[in-house]
Motif scaffolding. Structure first.
Motif, PDB file in Angstrom:
ATOM      1  N   LEU A   1       0.750  -1.181  -0.075  1.00 52.00           N
ATOM      2  CA  LEU A   1      -0.001  -0.128   0.047  1.00 52.00           C
ATOM      3  C   LEU A   1       0.772   1.302  -0.073  1.00 52.00           C
ATOM      4  N   SER A   2       0.273   2.452  -0.432  1.00 54.27           N
ATOM      5  CA  SER A   2       1.081   3.759  -0.529  1.00 54.27           C
ATOM      6  C   SER A   2       1.539   4.096   0.872  1.00 54.27           C
ATOM      7  N   ASN A   3       1.057   3.643   1.910  1.00 53.70           N
ATOM      8  CA  ASN A   3       1.552   4.243   3.252  1.00 53.70           C
ATOM      9  C   ASN A   3       2.585   3.370   3.898  1.00 53.70           C
ATOM     10  N   GLY A   4       3.186   2.452   3.009  1.00 52.94           N
ATOM     11  CA  GLY A   4       4.335   1.497   3.320  1.00 52.94           C
ATOM     12  C   GLY A   4       3.824   0.207   4.308  1.00 52.94           C
ATOM     13  N   TYR A   5       2.415   0.010   4.336  1.00 55.58           N
ATOM     14  CA  TYR A   5       1.997  -1.094   4.745  1.00 55.58           C
ATOM     15  C   TYR A   5       1.558  -2.035   3.805  1.00 55.58           C
ATOM     16  N   LEU A   6       1.522  -3.470   4.307  1.00 54.11           N
ATOM     17  CA  LEU A   6       1.175  -4.392   3.409  1.00 54.11           C
ATOM     18  C   LEU A   6      -0.138  -4.802   3.782  1.00 54.11           C
ATOM     19  N   LYS A   7      -1.078  -5.118   2.991  1.00 51.21           N
ATOM     20  CA  LYS A   7      -2.490  -5.695   3.027  1.00 51.21           C
ATOM     21  C   LYS A   7      -2.327  -7.155   2.551  1.00 51.21           C
ATOM     22  N   GLN A   8      -3.134  -7.975   3.370  1.00 55.68           N
ATOM     23  CA  GLN A   8      -3.253  -9.474   2.953  1.00 55.68           C
ATOM     24  C   GLN A   8      -4.393  -9.388   1.941  1.00 55.68           C
ATOM     25  N   ILE A   9      -4.118 -10.157   0.712  1.00 57.45           N
ATOM     26  CA  ILE A   9      -5.037 -10.359  -0.222  1.00 57.45           C
ATOM     27  C   ILE A   9      -6.277 -11.505   0.329  1.00 57.45           C
ATOM     28  N   VAL A  10      -7.437 -11.039   0.409  1.00 61.73           N
ATOM     29  CA  VAL A  10      -8.531 -11.826   0.951  1.00 61.73           C
ATOM     30  C   VAL A  10      -8.933 -13.107  -0.012  1.00 61.73           C
ATOM     31  N   MET A  11      -8.830 -14.223   0.487  1.00 60.58           N
ATOM     32  CA  MET A  11      -9.171 -15.238  -0.191  1.00 60.58           C
ATOM     33  C   MET A  11     -10.842 -15.549   0.002  1.00 60.58           C
ATOM     34  N   ILE A  12     -11.506 -16.411  -0.460  1.00 60.21           N
ATOM     35  CA  ILE A  12     -12.943 -16.537  -0.323  1.00 60.21           C
ATOM     36  C   ILE A  12     -13.111 -18.106  -0.360  1.00 60.21           C
ATOM     37  N   ARG A  13     -13.866 -18.466   0.707  1.00 57.93           N
ATOM     38  CA  ARG A  13     -14.332 -19.844   0.820  1.00 57.93           C
ATOM     39  C   ARG A  13     -15.829 -19.754   0.920  1.00 57.93           C
ATOM     40  N   LEU A  14     -16.410 -20.329   0.028  1.00 56.14           N
ATOM     41  CA  LEU A  14     -18.048 -20.842  -0.150  1.00 56.14           C
ATOM     42  C   LEU A  14     -18.217 -22.259   0.161  1.00 56.14           C
ATOM     43  N   ASN A  15     -19.365 -22.061   1.122  1.00 52.95           N
ATOM     44  CA  ASN A  15     -19.971 -23.452   1.463  1.00 52.95           C
ATOM     45  C   ASN A  15     -21.290 -23.643   1.063  1.00 52.95           C
ATOM     46  N   VAL A  16     -21.473 -24.428  -0.059  1.00 54.40           N
ATOM     47  CA  VAL A  16     -22.977 -24.361  -0.545  1.00 54.40           C
ATOM     48  C   VAL A  16     -23.641 -25.755  -0.066  1.00 54.40           C
ATOM     49  N   PHE A  17     -24.756 -25.429   0.870  1.00 56.92           N
ATOM     50  CA  PHE A  17     -25.365 -26.868   1.339  1.00 56.92           C
ATOM     51  C   PHE A  17     -26.581 -26.946   0.346  1.00 56.92           C
ATOM     52  N   ILE A  18     -26.660 -28.194   0.121  1.00 58.24           N
ATOM     53  CA  ILE A  18     -27.712 -28.491  -1.216  1.00 58.24           C
ATOM     54  C   ILE A  18     -28.610 -29.793  -0.301  1.00 58.24           C
ATOM     55  N   ARG A  19     -29.774 -29.313  -0.356  1.00 56.45           N
ATOM     56  CA  ARG A  19     -30.776 -30.257   0.363  1.00 56.45           C
ATOM     57  C   ARG A  19     -31.919 -30.750  -0.640  1.00 56.45           C
ATOM     58  N   VAL A  20     -31.619 -32.037  -0.883  1.00 56.77           N
ATOM     59  CA  VAL A  20     -32.130 -32.666  -1.846  1.00 56.77           C
ATOM     60  C   VAL A  20     -32.882 -33.927  -1.703  1.00 56.77           C
ATOM     61  N   GLY A  21     -34.024 -34.003  -2.221  1.00 56.24           N
ATOM     62  CA  GLY A  21     -34.863 -35.444  -1.959  1.00 56.24           C
ATOM     63  C   GLY A  21     -34.298 -36.644  -2.670  1.00 56.24           C
ATOM     64  N   ALA A  22     -34.489 -37.941  -2.168  1.00 55.25           N
ATOM     65  CA  ALA A  22     -33.921 -38.998  -2.754  1.00 55.25           C
ATOM     66  C   ALA A  22     -34.276 -39.096  -4.439  1.00 55.25           C
ATOM     67  N   ASP A  23     -35.411 -38.573  -4.658  1.00 54.96           N
ATOM     68  CA  ASP A  23     -36.091 -39.026  -6.055  1.00 54.96           C
ATOM     69  C   ASP A  23     -34.954 -37.808  -7.093  1.00 54.96           C
ATOM     70  N   HIS A  24     -34.142 -36.816  -6.536  1.00 51.84           N
ATOM     71  CA  HIS A  24     -33.516 -36.117  -7.487  1.00 51.84           C
ATOM     72  C   HIS A  24     -31.853 -36.004  -7.162  1.00 51.84           C
ATOM     73  N   ARG A  25     -31.549 -36.794  -5.962  1.00 54.31           N
ATOM     74  CA  ARG A  25     -30.361 -36.924  -5.570  1.00 54.31           C
ATOM     75  C   ARG A  25     -29.146 -37.187  -6.526  1.00 54.31           C
ATOM     76  N   ALA A  26     -29.374 -38.396  -7.306  1.00 56.25           N
ATOM     77  CA  ALA A  26     -28.419 -38.743  -8.254  1.00 56.25           C
ATOM     78  C   ALA A  26     -28.416 -37.617  -9.205  1.00 56.25           C
ATOM     79  N   GLU A  27     -29.327 -37.138  -9.718  1.00 58.61           N
ATOM     80  CA  GLU A  27     -29.216 -36.089 -10.804  1.00 58.61           C
ATOM     81  C   GLU A  27     -28.300 -34.824 -10.304  1.00 58.61           C
ATOM     82  N   VAL A  28     -28.818 -34.413  -8.973  1.00 60.15           N
ATOM     83  CA  VAL A  28     -28.250 -33.209  -8.642  1.00 60.15           C
ATOM     84  C   VAL A  28     -26.731 -33.456  -8.633  1.00 60.15           C
TER      85      VAL A  28
END
Length: 125
Positions: free
Chosen positions: A25-52
């Protein structure tokens, strides 16, 4: 439901972070670059589970090729057969934005949404 946790570290010496995870940064400090983690929970019935699961595996295969994708996988719950989870890690917000605009995302995610309920958790680190 969206959850957000943010951790930004300011360091005044160059030795604290590897070069790929810091930005001067211009003030002489360093800033950590932010990584992103997504957890996507999927709730699916037995009739569509294999397809999903098949669609999710296709999404994983395509997304792993996206620039900035650090990790991308789908998991099945050991205790609840109706629950799957996609866990994704992105190098930065720009990479996630490009992924969200990709053809495979815009095609496959709506297919999953038609067959199942999805809930997203987002973490930045």
């Amino acid at each position: 439901v969206y959850k957000r946790q943010v951790c930004v570290i300011w360091i005044h010496c160059a030795g604290g972070l590897p070069p790929t995870r810091r930005r001067a940064l211009s003030n002489g400090y360093l800033k950590q670059i932010v990584m992103i983690r997504l957890n996507v929970f999927i709730r699916v019935g037995a009739d569509h589970r294999a397809e999903v699961l098949k669609i999710a595996e296709e999404l994983v295969a395509a997304s792993l090729k996206d620039e900035g994708c650090v990790a991308y996988d789908v998991f099945a719950s050991a205790t609840r057969p109706d629950v799957l989870m996609i866990c994704e890690t992105w190098s930065d917000a720009g990479a996630l934005d490009k992924h969200s605009a990709s053809d495979h995302f815009k095609t496959l995610v709506p297919q999953i949404e038609k067959l199942a309920q999805m809930k997203l958790e987002r973490f930045e680190f």
